[in-house]
Design a protein around this motif. Structure first.
Motif, short mmCIF file in Angstrom:
data_model
loop_
_atom_site.label_atom_id
_atom_site.label_comp_id
_atom_site.label_asym_id
_atom_site.label_seq_id
_atom_site.Cartn_x
_atom_site.Cartn_y
_atom_site.Cartn_z
N ALA A 229 0.83 -1.21 0.00
CA ALA A 229 0.00 0.00 0.00
C ALA A 229 0.86 1.25 0.00
CB ALA A 229 -0.93 -0.02 1.21
N ARG A 230 1.97 1.23 0.74
CA ARG A 230 2.87 2.38 0.77
C ARG A 230 3.51 2.59 -0.61
NH1 ARG A 230 5.07 0.08 5.80
NH2 ARG A 230 4.05 1.07 7.59
N TRP A 231 3.87 1.48 -1.27
CA TRP A 231 4.46 1.60 -2.61
C TRP A 231 3.48 2.25 -3.58
CZ3 TRP A 231 6.00 -4.29 -2.84
CH2 TRP A 231 6.96 -4.54 -1.85
N VAL A 232 2.21 1.86 -3.48
CA VAL A 232 1.22 2.31 -4.45
C VAL A 232 0.69 3.71 -4.11
CG1 VAL A 232 -1.05 1.85 -5.46
CG2 VAL A 232 0.56 -0.05 -5.05
N THR A 233 0.23 3.91 -2.88
CA THR A 233 -0.47 5.16 -2.53
C THR A 233 0.46 6.29 -2.15
OG1 THR A 233 -0.73 4.49 -0.22
CG2 THR A 233 -2.47 3.86 -1.76
N LYS A 234 1.62 5.97 -1.57
CA LYS A 234 2.55 7.01 -1.14
C LYS A 234 3.78 7.13 -2.03
CE LYS A 234 1.21 6.87 3.74
NZ LYS A 234 1.71 6.75 5.14
N GLY A 235 3.89 6.18 -2.96
CA GLY A 235 5.04 6.25 -3.87
C GLY A 235 6.35 5.88 -3.24
N MET A 236 6.32 5.12 -2.11
CA MET A 236 7.57 4.68 -1.51
C MET A 236 8.28 3.71 -2.45
SD MET A 236 7.62 6.18 1.48
CE MET A 236 8.66 5.29 2.63
N VAL A 237 9.59 3.82 -2.56
CA VAL A 237 10.37 2.98 -3.47
C VAL A 237 11.20 1.99 -2.65
CG1 VAL A 237 12.12 2.93 -5.28
CG2 VAL A 237 10.49 4.83 -5.15
N PRO A 238 10.90 0.70 -2.69
CA PRO A 238 11.70 -0.28 -1.95
C PRO A 238 13.10 -0.38 -2.54
CG PRO A 238 10.18 -1.41 -3.40
CD PRO A 238 9.83 0.05 -3.48
N GLN A 239 14.08 -0.62 -1.69
CA GLN A 239 15.45 -0.68 -2.16
C GLN A 239 15.90 -2.11 -2.34
OE1 GLN A 239 17.67 1.75 0.66
NE2 GLN A 239 17.23 3.60 -0.52
N GLY A 240 17.14 -2.25 -2.77
CA GLY A 240 17.72 -3.57 -2.97
C GLY A 240 17.08 -4.30 -4.14
N ALA A 241 16.83 -5.59 -3.95
CA ALA A 241 16.30 -6.43 -5.02
C ALA A 241 14.80 -6.27 -5.20
CB ALA A 241 16.62 -7.90 -4.72
N ALA A 242 14.12 -5.64 -4.25
CA ALA A 242 12.65 -5.63 -4.26
C ALA A 242 12.03 -5.13 -5.57
CB ALA A 242 12.13 -4.82 -3.07
N PRO A 243 12.50 -4.02 -6.17
CA PRO A 243 11.87 -3.58 -7.42
C PRO A 243 11.91 -4.64 -8.51
CG PRO A 243 13.21 -1.82 -6.51
CD PRO A 243 13.51 -3.04 -5.70
#
Length: 471
Positions: free
Chosen positions: A49-63
């Motif tokens: 939800a944070r990735w989608v609604t707040k535009g948080m960008v996960p680091q490392g391999a996650a993307p």
């Protein structure tokens, strides 16, 4: 850890809707893909939800894992820019393009080779292919195969005015690459795609082949150079395939096909398509495997030798068998056998076809009938395939032993099954091949109803170190 992004990530939200993946579902898929790579991830629906609604960008391999998770659901590659994460320290999305322009084709191939040994590492020291693994999509082969069928050769590949420091290329340079390819083929067959020597192929491409492609050469030398680099690139793909790195294999194969087109080498292009077909079939995309094998056949009619066409028909038979099409499989096997009988010692067969003989035809026919669940035929062809084991093709011998064991089991011969299984495990322990290990694992799965039998217990004990070894 996440970092801020500007505004909601509408691209990611929209694609999740198209793919039909919930926030919890995406978190679960990403965690599972991470676990397959030795990463401990604990994302949940709130994280998504944070990735989608707040535009948080996960680091490392996650993307990359997010892209792979969505790609697996959609059945096609998903680049990072499509999910709004192109600025998340991406691995270059190289190797999937099939450029029309020769200069762009050189750039596409050399960029891929540099990526493999460019020192980029994922979390925990994982190589970039471990980060990308799992995002194989058979649909990525559609454009390369189509463009190759339409135009299997470039008009000219001559190159003048190289970059500063780049040499003029001659036939001697090309010969060295072909010798490297021949050595690599022998090592691969004898020790498996995961042997330490296999790393010499990507290194050869990066250190030796790339500077040559960026040099100057005549059209004649250029054609030969592109052919040699296509062979080496296909080999790199085959070794990646043998070690379970399907994403890497796919990218190598696509670039190998493009290089073969620049070489105007239609049989070699067919060989690359046959390799793509075997990978698609192995990954249970049988229909696409048929299409790729038939693409190899179609362009080579009247061009390739009888032995070469025989092999392409054999690959077609493998795909038909996986699809459960017994009649079509039988017709392809008959065509393969008939053409092999027509082959003569003096035919101008390509050097890369040196592995192909009646033994190989019999081995693949056995696998066809295994997929079609006709154990009597499996036994018949496996006996022929195992009649002359050689030290040159150790991995093939191990695979044949496993197929033989499965046929014995399906015929009710548990003793013979376990005896063949023990021999297969002995071979598998001598080589580095994830594919061979997976064959052994499949055999043990089939033996689960007999787990109380002493012979089965002994086989499992012998296989335990093999299955416990890291891939």
């Amino acid at each position: 850890m996440n970092r801020e992004h500007r505004g909601p990530n509408e691209k990611l939200g929209a694609l999740l809707g198209v793919a039909g993946i919930s926030n919890a579902g995406l978190a679960r898929r990403v965690n599972d893909l991470g676990a397959q790579r030795g990463l401990t991830l604990r994302y949940d629906k709130t994280s998504v939800a944070r990735w989608v609604t707040k535009g948080m960008v996960p680091q490392g391999a996650a993307p990359h894992l997010i892209a792979a998770a969505i790609a697996g659901k959609l059945g096609r590659p998903v680049p990072l820019h499509e999910i709004g994460l192109a600025d998340a320290d991406p691995a270059p999305e190289v190797g999937l393009a099939f450029p029309r322009d020769v200069s762009e084709a050189v750039k596409s191939a050399t960029d891929l080779w540099r990526l493999d040994l460019g020192g980029r590492r994922g979390p925990g020291g994982a190589g970039i292919w471990q980060t990308l693994a799992g995002s194989f999509a058979v649909s990525a082969y559609v454009t390369p195969a189509s463009r190759w069928l339409i135009t299997p050769a470039d008009a000219t590949v001559a190159r003048d005015a190289p970059a500063p420091g780049m040499a003029h290329v001659g036939h001697t340079d090309v010969t060295k690459l072909r010798e490297a390819a021949e050595d690599a083929r022998r090592w691969d067959s004898k020790y498996g795609g995961g042997d330490w020597r296999s790393g010499m192929v990507p290194e050869c491409l990066r250190v030796e082949a790339a500077p040559l492609l960026l040099g100057s050469y005549s059209d004649d030398v250029g054609r030969a150079l592109f052919g040699a680099t296509a062979e080496l690139t296909r080999l790199a793909g085959w070794m990646a395939f043998d070690t379970g790195q399907q994403e890497a294999a796919q990218r190598y194969y696509i670039q190998a096909l493009r290089l073969a087109r620049a070489a105007a080498d239609v049989p070699l292009g067919g060989y690359v398509l046959a390799s793509m077909s075997l990978q698609a079939t192995y990954r249970n995309f049988a229909d696409e495997g048929v299409d790729l094998a038939q693409a190899a056949l179609e362009r080579n009619r009247g061009l390739a030798t009888a032995r070469t066409m025989s092999f392409f028909h054999l690959v077609e038979a493998r795909a038909h068998a996986k699809a459960g099409e017994a009649a079509a499989c039988g017709a392809s096997l008959a065509a393969a056998e008939g053409l092999l009988e027509r082959a003569r010692e003096g035919d101008a067969d390509p050097s890369w076809l040196g592995f192909y003989s009646y033994d190989r035809l019999a081995a693949d026919a056995a696998e066809c009938y295994r997929d079609l669940k006709i154990p009597r035929q499996v036994q018949r062809f496996t006996e022929q395939a195992l009649a002359r084991p050689t030290e040159e093709f150790v991995r093939s011998h191990g695979l044949r032993l496993v197929v033989s064991a499965v046929a014995e089991l399906e015929s009710g011969n548990l003793d013979a099954c376990c005896a063949a299984g023990v021999k297969a495990v002995e071979v598998a322990n001598r080589i580095s091949s994830v594919r061979t290990t997976e064959y052994v694992r499949d055999l043990l799965h089939r033996l689960e109803p007999y787990n109380d039998e002493p012979r089965v217990l002994e086989l499992r004990e012998r296989a335990r170190p093999l299955l416990a070894a890291p891939a």
